[in-house]
Motif scaffolding. Structure first.
Motif, mmCIF file in Angstrom:
data_model
loop_
_atom_site.group_PDB
_atom_site.id
_atom_site.type_symbol
_atom_site.label_atom_id
_atom_site.label_comp_id
_atom_site.label_asym_id
_atom_site.label_seq_id
_atom_site.Cartn_x
_atom_site.Cartn_y
_atom_site.Cartn_z
ATOM 1 N N LEU A 1 -4.242 8.691 4.095
ATOM 2 C CA LEU A 1 -4.681 9.219 5.389
ATOM 3 C C LEU A 1 -3.575 9.067 6.433
ATOM 4 C CD1 LEU A 1 -8.323 7.758 5.421
ATOM 5 C CD2 LEU A 1 -7.564 10.036 4.688
ATOM 6 N N ALA A 2 -2.929 7.886 6.435
ATOM 7 C CA ALA A 2 -1.837 7.658 7.378
ATOM 8 C C ALA A 2 -0.672 8.601 7.105
ATOM 9 C CB ALA A 2 -1.371 6.211 7.294
ATOM 10 N N MET A 3 -0.441 8.908 5.842
ATOM 11 C CA MET A 3 0.617 9.849 5.485
ATOM 12 C C MET A 3 0.313 11.233 6.060
ATOM 13 S SD MET A 3 1.860 10.991 1.676
ATOM 14 C CE MET A 3 3.091 12.283 1.448
ATOM 15 N N GLY A 4 -0.971 11.627 6.018
ATOM 16 C CA GLY A 4 -1.339 12.923 6.564
ATOM 17 C C GLY A 4 -1.188 13.001 8.064
ATOM 18 N N VAL A 5 -1.401 11.885 8.762
ATOM 19 C CA VAL A 5 -1.316 11.861 10.224
ATOM 20 C C VAL A 5 0.111 11.639 10.703
ATOM 21 C CG1 VAL A 5 -2.060 10.632 12.309
ATOM 22 C CG2 VAL A 5 -3.691 11.074 10.466
ATOM 23 N N LEU A 6 0.796 10.663 10.116
ATOM 24 C CA LEU A 6 2.120 10.264 10.591
ATOM 25 C C LEU A 6 3.259 10.916 9.819
ATOM 26 C CD1 LEU A 6 1.451 6.416 10.950
ATOM 27 C CD2 LEU A 6 1.335 8.143 12.760
ATOM 28 N N GLY A 7 3.025 11.241 8.550
ATOM 29 C CA GLY A 7 4.102 11.684 7.675
ATOM 30 C C GLY A 7 4.632 10.507 6.886
ATOM 31 N N ASP A 8 5.295 10.791 5.782
ATOM 32 C CA ASP A 8 5.741 9.708 4.902
ATOM 33 C C ASP A 8 6.903 8.909 5.479
ATOM 34 O OD1 ASP A 8 8.355 11.033 3.411
ATOM 35 O OD2 ASP A 8 6.819 12.515 3.863
ATOM 36 N N LYS A 9 7.792 9.540 6.233
ATOM 37 C CA LYS A 9 8.968 8.811 6.729
ATOM 38 C C LYS A 9 8.612 7.733 7.754
ATOM 39 C CE LYS A 9 12.521 12.218 5.623
ATOM 40 N NZ LYS A 9 13.655 13.029 6.110
ATOM 41 N N ILE B 1 9.307 3.678 7.218
ATOM 42 C CA ILE B 1 10.093 2.897 8.182
ATOM 43 C C ILE B 1 9.302 1.686 8.656
ATOM 44 C CG2 ILE B 1 11.084 2.924 10.511
ATOM 45 C CD1 ILE B 1 11.872 5.850 9.989
ATOM 46 N N ALA B 2 8.025 1.893 8.987
ATOM 47 C CA ALA B 2 7.179 0.782 9.411
ATOM 48 C C ALA B 2 7.070 -0.273 8.313
ATOM 49 C CB ALA B 2 5.792 1.309 9.791
ATOM 50 N N ALA B 3 6.925 0.168 7.073
ATOM 51 C CA ALA B 3 6.823 -0.769 5.952
ATOM 52 C C ALA B 3 8.095 -1.603 5.813
ATOM 53 C CB ALA B 3 6.539 -0.013 4.657
ATOM 54 N N LEU B 4 9.246 -0.988 6.012
ATOM 55 C CA LEU B 4 10.515 -1.716 5.930
ATOM 56 C C LEU B 4 10.617 -2.794 7.000
ATOM 57 C CD1 LEU B 4 12.940 1.238 5.136
ATOM 58 C CD2 LEU B 4 12.757 -0.866 3.792
ATOM 59 N N GLY C 1 0.820 -1.210 0.000
ATOM 60 C CA GLY C 1 0.000 0.000 0.000
ATOM 61 C C GLY C 1 0.855 1.261 0.000
ATOM 62 N N PRO C 2 1.745 1.417 0.996
ATOM 63 C CA PRO C 2 2.640 2.574 0.973
ATOM 64 C C PRO C 2 3.506 2.645 -0.281
ATOM 65 C CG PRO C 2 2.620 1.588 3.152
ATOM 66 C CD PRO C 2 1.818 0.669 2.266
ATOM 67 N N ALA C 3 4.002 1.503 -0.760
ATOM 68 C CA ALA C 3 4.880 1.524 -1.932
ATOM 69 C C ALA C 3 4.133 2.002 -3.180
ATOM 70 C CB ALA C 3 5.459 0.123 -2.174
ATOM 71 N N VAL C 4 2.913 1.497 -3.386
ATOM 72 C CA VAL C 4 2.154 1.827 -4.596
ATOM 73 C C VAL C 4 1.626 3.250 -4.553
ATOM 74 C CG1 VAL C 4 0.054 1.278 -5.886
ATOM 75 C CG2 VAL C 4 1.539 -0.561 -5.100
ATOM 76 N N VAL C 5 1.041 3.650 -3.414
ATOM 77 C CA VAL C 5 0.377 4.948 -3.332
ATOM 78 C C VAL C 5 1.363 6.088 -3.129
ATOM 79 C CG1 VAL C 5 -1.342 6.309 -2.084
ATOM 80 C CG2 VAL C 5 -1.743 3.875 -2.496
ATOM 81 N N PRO D 1 3.663 7.718 -6.595
ATOM 82 C CA PRO D 1 3.226 8.868 -7.400
ATOM 83 C C PRO D 1 3.041 10.142 -6.575
ATOM 84 C CG PRO D 1 1.420 7.322 -7.102
ATOM 85 C CD PRO D 1 2.655 6.647 -6.598
ATOM 86 N N ILE D 2 2.601 9.990 -5.318
ATOM 87 C CA ILE D 2 2.377 11.172 -4.476
ATOM 88 C C ILE D 2 3.690 11.888 -4.195
ATOM 89 C CG2 ILE D 2 1.718 11.926 -2.156
ATOM 90 C CD1 ILE D 2 -0.527 9.878 -2.229
ATOM 91 N N LEU D 3 4.715 11.137 -3.793
ATOM 92 C CA LEU D 3 6.000 11.761 -3.469
ATOM 93 C C LEU D 3 6.673 12.322 -4.719
ATOM 94 C CD1 LEU D 3 7.415 9.292 -0.779
ATOM 95 C CD2 LEU D 3 6.361 11.531 -0.435
ATOM 96 N N LEU D 4 6.526 11.644 -5.849
ATOM 97 C CA LEU D 4 7.073 12.185 -7.090
ATOM 98 C C LEU D 4 6.386 13.504 -7.456
ATOM 99 C CD1 LEU D 4 7.479 9.003 -9.343
ATOM 100 C CD2 LEU D 4 9.301 10.395 -8.357
ATOM 101 N N LYS D 5 5.088 13.567 -7.258
ATOM 102 C CA LYS D 5 4.354 14.784 -7.572
ATOM 103 C C LYS D 5 4.780 15.909 -6.627
ATOM 104 C CE LYS D 5 -0.344 16.394 -8.592
ATOM 105 N NZ LYS D 5 -0.268 16.453 -10.047
#
Length: 413
Positions: free
Chosen positions: A360-368, A372-375, A233-237, A240-244
């Motif tokens: 939504l999680a990115m908005g609450v926690l931030g991308d970093k 890290i959790a995904a790793l 989920g984090p990898a796919v979504v 494109p968001i971070l590239l944009k």
């Protein structure tokens, strides 16, 4: 290379392969065009919901798709799925993406339903088109062709999106459906044998029981569920968001295309390599995604990110060829469509949740923190299943198929 192309000597396989090669180009065009269309009119969170609904529809209908694949000619099931997807693409061509979100979701769901119909039928059809000694090469060839077509389609989709707009891209996608449908008309194939007449829901239950009797299959499916929810989920979504956000969205089509290129390389490698511990190789190959997550986390230059995406694609190909070949050999033909649909259901069951919640999680926690959790989860979900011997060998020590038939028949009684 000669070994890689060996399945093409079989006429029926060659016919189906040609059609799906063209179809995969259209799939790549659609993926880029849909993302571009949704982002042009809606928020990041809306993109997550659209992707989640498409995936959810695929999950919900997967058992039915597998049951139908074991009840009717699989070529016909594939053609039916193409027709469903034509209707969905036609809706996007007519501009549903510019309307309210609720107007987009039914068409996204129809794409998912078509995928749920197609995948079990196609993967169950393949063993009947080639002899067993060519099965791994056939899976490698079809997987590589799909990704190579996706690479071409994504590059074409990105070009069309930048120069002509997403409506033209959707029109090009519509044109690619003609060839695969024509190649499936009149395909000589046998209807899967069924021991008795029963409801489609009972058929689906027999498929669930057959998979339950393979603990190593259940373990790998569970691993897939965890990874698609919390890692993919984090990898796919986020890609494109971070590239944009970093002003590099124009490179998105190329970056995703690099994943397809890596997949091609992995498929070529698997046509020549027959590892003994197939499960170990397959699961470790999936962990190459960690390089991509790390590159996003550290904000590394675009060319390094591209290399990590290439490695991700390579790992996906290695896993897919070994995993699908193992499943095709583990289940008898009359149960194969349902077993493959159960695998799709289990693997993707929570993927829509991951796709919807990531923005939504990115908005609450931030991308970093999210990366890290995904790793961490990716590392744990790779290592833990390998403690099971049959996972390490992908069930090569399982009982014969005939025993599975007896068990399945007992469950259906």
């Amino acid at each position: 290379m000669k070994r890689f192309a060996r399945p093409l000597r079989h006429p029926r396989f060659r016919r189906v392969w040609c059609g799906q090669a063209i179809s995969s180009i259209g799939d790549g065009v659609f993926n880029i065009a849909m993302i571009g269309a949704v982002l042009a009119h809606h928020r990041y969170a809306d993109l997550g919901f659209v992707l989640a609904v498409e995936c959810a529809a695929m999950v919900v209908m997967s058992l039915l798709g597998g049951a139908l694949a074991d009840r009717m000619r699989r070529g016909r099931a594939m053609a039916l799925s193409d027709i469903m997807q034509i209707v969905a693409v036609l809706g996007f061509t007519l501009g549903v993406a510019s309307g309210p979100l609720l107007l987009i979701l039914p068409f996204a769901a129809l794409m998912g339903i078509g995928e749920a119909m197609f995948q079990p039928a196609f993967n169950a059809l393949t063993p009947s088109l080639v002899p067993d000694e060519d099965l791994s090469e056939a899976n490698a060839l079809t997987s590589v062709t799909a990704k190579l077509g996706g690479f071409i389609g994504q590059a074409l989709g990105g070009l069309l999106l930048a120069t002509c707009g997403y409506k033209v891209a959707f029109m090009v996608d519509l044109g690619t459906f003609a060839v695969p449908i024509l190649t499936l008309i009149g395909l000589e194939e046998l209807v899967p044998e069924r021991s008795e007449s029963q409801s489609v829901f009972r058929d689906a239950w027999v498929g669930l029981s057959a998979v339950r009797d393979r603990p190593w299959v259940m373990t790998v499916i569970l691993q897939g569920t965890v990874q698609l929810l919390l890692v993919m989920g984090p990898a796919v979504v986020l890609l494109p968001i971070l590239l944009k956000e970093r002003g590099m969205f124009d490179a998105y089509g190329i970056i995703v295309g690099l994943e397809a290129a890596g997949f091609v390389l992995g498929g070529l490698a698997m046509s020549a390599w027959k590892p003994r511990r197939t499960g170990v190789v397959a699961l470790c190959a999936l962990s190459l995604l960690s390089l991509q997550l790390l590159a996003l986390l550290l904000g590394l230059p675009l060319y390094i990110l591209g290399f990590t995406v290439l490695a991700t694609g390579f790992g996906y190909a290695v896993f897919r060829v070994l995993w699908v070949s193992a499943l095709q050999r583990a289940f008898p033909d009359e149960l194969l469509g349902r077993a493959l649909s159960v695998e799709m259901l289990g693997t993707f069951a929570l993927a829509p949740v991951g796709l919807a919640l990531t923005p939504l999680a990115m908005g609450v926690l931030g991308d970093k923190p999210l990366l890290i959790a995904a790793l961490v989860i990716l590392a744990a979900s790779t290592v833990i299943p390998l403690f099971q011997r049959e996972v390490r060998m992908f069930g090569s020590g399982d009982p014969a198929k005939s025993e599975l038939v007896s068990v399945a028949a007992g469950d259906s009684a």
